[in-house]
Write a protein that holds these residues in place. Sequence first.
Motif, PDB file in Angstrom:
ATOM      1  N   ALA A  39       0.816  -1.207   0.000  1.00  0.00           N
ATOM      2  CA  ALA A  39       0.000   0.000   0.000  1.00  0.00           C
ATOM      3  C   ALA A  39       0.850   1.258   0.000  1.00  0.00           C
ATOM      4  O   ALA A  39       0.411   2.323  -0.414  1.00  0.00           O
ATOM      5  N   GLN A  48      -0.211  -7.886   3.046  1.00  0.00           N
ATOM      6  CA  GLN A  48      -1.419  -7.469   2.354  1.00  0.00           C
ATOM      7  C   GLN A  48      -2.655  -8.108   2.993  1.00  0.00           C
ATOM      8  O   GLN A  48      -2.672  -9.304   3.282  1.00  0.00           O
ATOM      9  N   ASP A  49      -3.699  -7.306   3.214  1.00  0.00           N
ATOM     10  CA  ASP A  49      -4.956  -7.774   3.808  1.00  0.00           C
ATOM     11  C   ASP A  49      -4.726  -8.381   5.185  1.00  0.00           C
ATOM     12  O   ASP A  49      -5.273  -9.440   5.518  1.00  0.00           O
ATOM     13  N   ASN A  95      -4.230  -3.009   7.026  1.00  0.00           N
ATOM     14  CA  ASN A  95      -3.657  -2.928   5.682  1.00  0.00           C
ATOM     15  C   ASN A  95      -4.503  -3.750   4.712  1.00  0.00           C
ATOM     16  O   ASN A  95      -4.073  -4.775   4.189  1.00  0.00           O
ATOM     17  N   THR A  97      -6.345  -3.492   1.259  1.00  0.00           N
ATOM     18  CA  THR A  97      -6.489  -2.664   0.059  1.00  0.00           C
ATOM     19  C   THR A  97      -6.753  -3.464  -1.200  1.00  0.00           C
ATOM     20  O   THR A  97      -7.129  -2.891  -2.223  1.00  0.00           O
ATOM     21  N   TYR A 110     -11.994  -2.546   2.979  1.00  0.00           N
ATOM     22  CA  TYR A 110     -11.914  -1.513   4.021  1.00  0.00           C
ATOM     23  C   TYR A 110     -12.771  -1.896   5.225  1.00  0.00           C
ATOM     24  O   TYR A 110     -12.338  -1.760   6.368  1.00  0.00           O
ATOM     25  N   MET A 175      -3.378   5.030   6.906  1.00  0.00           N
ATOM     26  CA  MET A 175      -4.371   3.963   6.868  1.00  0.00           C
ATOM     27  C   MET A 175      -4.995   3.838   8.252  1.00  0.00           C
ATOM     28  O   MET A 175      -4.443   4.354   9.231  1.00  0.00           O
TER      29      MET A 175
END
Length: 214
Positions: A39, A48-49, A95, A97, A110, A175
């Motif tokens: 991100a 990620q995620d 995190n 996205t 989100y 974020m």
Amino acid sequence: MIRTILQLLVNQLTTYILQINEDIEEPPVVLGNIGLSNALGGSESYMQDKIVLSLVNLIEEVTLKNASPYRTNSFQPEIENPPTFLNLFLLFTSNFTSPQGGGSSSQTPYNNGITLLSNVIEFFQSQNVFTPQNAPDPEIVQNPSLQDIRIVVELYPLTFEQVNHLWGSLGGKQMPFVMYKARVLPLQRERTTRRGANIQDFQTKTKQSINLSL
């Protein structure tokens, strides 16, 4: 030792989130530098995620540094540096996205991230003190120097100005996140710096008085 403490918090938080979110299959919390995530233009895809735990600062608690360095071991005096008391500043970042995201497919990434961030707050509200007794971890159990460790976690709010400086130093856009301060009591490596000899007897010297007659 710091890595072990952070991994303990990750493991405890992961266990809690998986218990209350049955649709999550992969570990939702990882330890990493959020400044290197995808991100923020990096290449660390494992973050990620995920909820990412990052150590953003640490300071010593100098008010607790007044312990005496002297101790007695089998009647033999020893000098050992006093333990270090640390404050770890922990950033938990949502995190999420990617188009798929984690958790339920009916929610946006989100929304999933906000839900897990709420789980982080709920977890530390329900338990904010961690010891080898109430949070057993293999690395801590096998480490004799960490048997007396005590971790106290408390919410650490930031002003808008501090938030701006924080994310500016991380090199990316802000974020969803929450900051905690973890007080670690104590952190010590048993290392004697000097030993003295046993005291076996005492000797005293007296000055003889001299009478001067005039």
